[in-house]
Design a protein around this motif. Structure first.
Motif, PDB file in Angstrom:
ATOM      1  N   LEU A 126      63.387  66.630 103.724  1.00 44.26           N
ATOM      2  CA  LEU A 126      62.868  65.516 103.076  1.00 44.26           C
ATOM      3  C   LEU A 126      63.886  64.656 102.433  1.00 44.26           C
ATOM      4  N   GLY A 127      64.810  65.211 101.952  1.00 45.55           N
ATOM      5  CA  GLY A 127      66.068  64.188 101.431  1.00 45.55           C
ATOM      6  C   GLY A 127      66.790  63.687 102.473  1.00 45.55           C
ATOM      7  N   ARG A 128      67.088  64.221 103.744  1.00 48.05           N
ATOM      8  CA  ARG A 128      67.859  63.703 104.600  1.00 48.05           C
ATOM      9  C   ARG A 128      67.083  62.622 105.316  1.00 48.05           C
ATOM     10  N   LEU A 129      65.449  62.794 105.192  1.00 45.20           N
ATOM     11  CA  LEU A 129      64.866  61.768 105.657  1.00 45.20           C
ATOM     12  C   LEU A 129      65.019  60.345 104.854  1.00 45.20           C
ATOM     13  N   ILE A 130      64.534  60.595 103.580  1.00 45.44           N
ATOM     14  CA  ILE A 130      64.436  59.459 102.800  1.00 45.44           C
ATOM     15  C   ILE A 130      65.856  58.731 102.492  1.00 45.44           C
ATOM     16  N   LEU A 134      56.738  61.841 101.394  1.00 38.38           N
ATOM     17  CA  LEU A 134      57.680  60.733 101.743  1.00 38.38           C
ATOM     18  C   LEU A 134      57.087  59.173 101.441  1.00 38.38           C
ATOM     19  N   ARG A 135      55.907  59.182 101.954  1.00 39.41           N
ATOM     20  CA  ARG A 135      54.998  57.819 101.604  1.00 39.41           C
ATOM     21  C   ARG A 135      55.103  57.472 100.456  1.00 39.41           C
ATOM     22  N   TRP A 136      54.927  58.402  99.420  1.00 36.41           N
ATOM     23  CA  TRP A 136      54.814  58.069  98.002  1.00 36.41           C
ATOM     24  C   TRP A 136      56.192  57.728  97.567  1.00 36.41           C
ATOM     25  N   ALA A 137      57.384  58.487  97.987  1.00 36.46           N
ATOM     26  CA  ALA A 137      58.459  58.175  97.529  1.00 36.46           C
ATOM     27  C   ALA A 137      59.117  56.811  97.796  1.00 36.46           C
ATOM     28  N   ILE A 138      58.687  56.473  99.153  1.00 40.06           N
ATOM     29  CA  ILE A 138      59.055  55.127  99.760  1.00 40.06           C
ATOM     30  C   ILE A 138      58.390  53.954  98.996  1.00 40.06           C
TER      31      ILE A 138
END
Length: 199
Positions: free
Chosen positions: A116-120, A55-59
């Motif tokens: 993870l999708g719901r979070l991002i 998630l950190r990388w995606a953000i």
């Protein structure tokens, strides 16, 4: 033990990602937005280490490519993340997941079972549920990014975006964000939508 060169490569890649948010044409999609999203991630508890890293990388890369009005920003951002992470030796499975998560921020939709999708998606939309003054500043910053668009066209386009978001049920797919932000986000967007019709 992690190869020091692996860590160094990732640090350099992340610095390049962060530098992209300092481009002069960014008024909302800048380092403040990036840092705000990372802070939202830090507030999420009970995440596995790998999930937090993904998630950190995606953000970090989700808005690394941002040109107002272009429809392929998310795609190009995902491709850039893939390039940077792959060259650092990140496993393909992780690279593919980061790429997938970034692409979800285009339409802000995720499957119910996609944690993870719901979070991002929820993290990227957190600004909508901020206090009214902060929301108005966000809306003004986005308008500045689209200063090249004449006012009548802007009002029409912005109204369509807001209505699309208001039609999402729920707006925030992750329950923690939904419980904390959904009601205020809807109030903020309805207020902005009303103001657009007054111009």
């Amino acid at each position: 033990m992690t190869d020091p060169s692996y860590d160094e490569c990732l640090v350099e890649a992340e610095l390049r990602a962060r530098a992209a948010y300092s481009e002069p044409h960014r008024c909302y999609h800048d380092e403040r937005h990036l840092d705000s999203c990372l802070a939202e991630l830090d507030s999420v508890h009970d995440l596995a280490e790998r999930d937090c890293r993904l998630l950190r990388w995606a953000i970090l890369w989700h808005d690394a490519v941002y040109e107002p009005g272009q429809r392929d920003n998310e795609q190009k951002s995902a491709e850039l993340a893939r390039f940077e992470l792959t060259r650092c030796g990140v496993p393909e499975q992780d690279v593919a997941e980061v790429e997938r998560l970034i692409r979800l921020t285009e339409f802000h939709r995720s499957d119910p079972g996609d944690e993870l999708g719901r979070l991002i998606v929820s993290i990227d939309l957190a600004i909508l549920g901020s206090d009214p003054d902060r929301y108005r500043q966000y809306a003004a910053d986005v308008r500045t990014e689209y200063a090249h668009v004449r006012d009548p066209l802007w009002r029409t386009g912005r109204a369509l975006v807001l209505q699309r978001l208001l039609d999402c049920d729920p707006l925030y797919p992750h329950p923690t964000f939904r419980n904390g932000l959904e009601a205020r986000a809807r109030e903020n967007m309805k207020s902005e939508l009303s103001s657009l019709g007054e111009g």
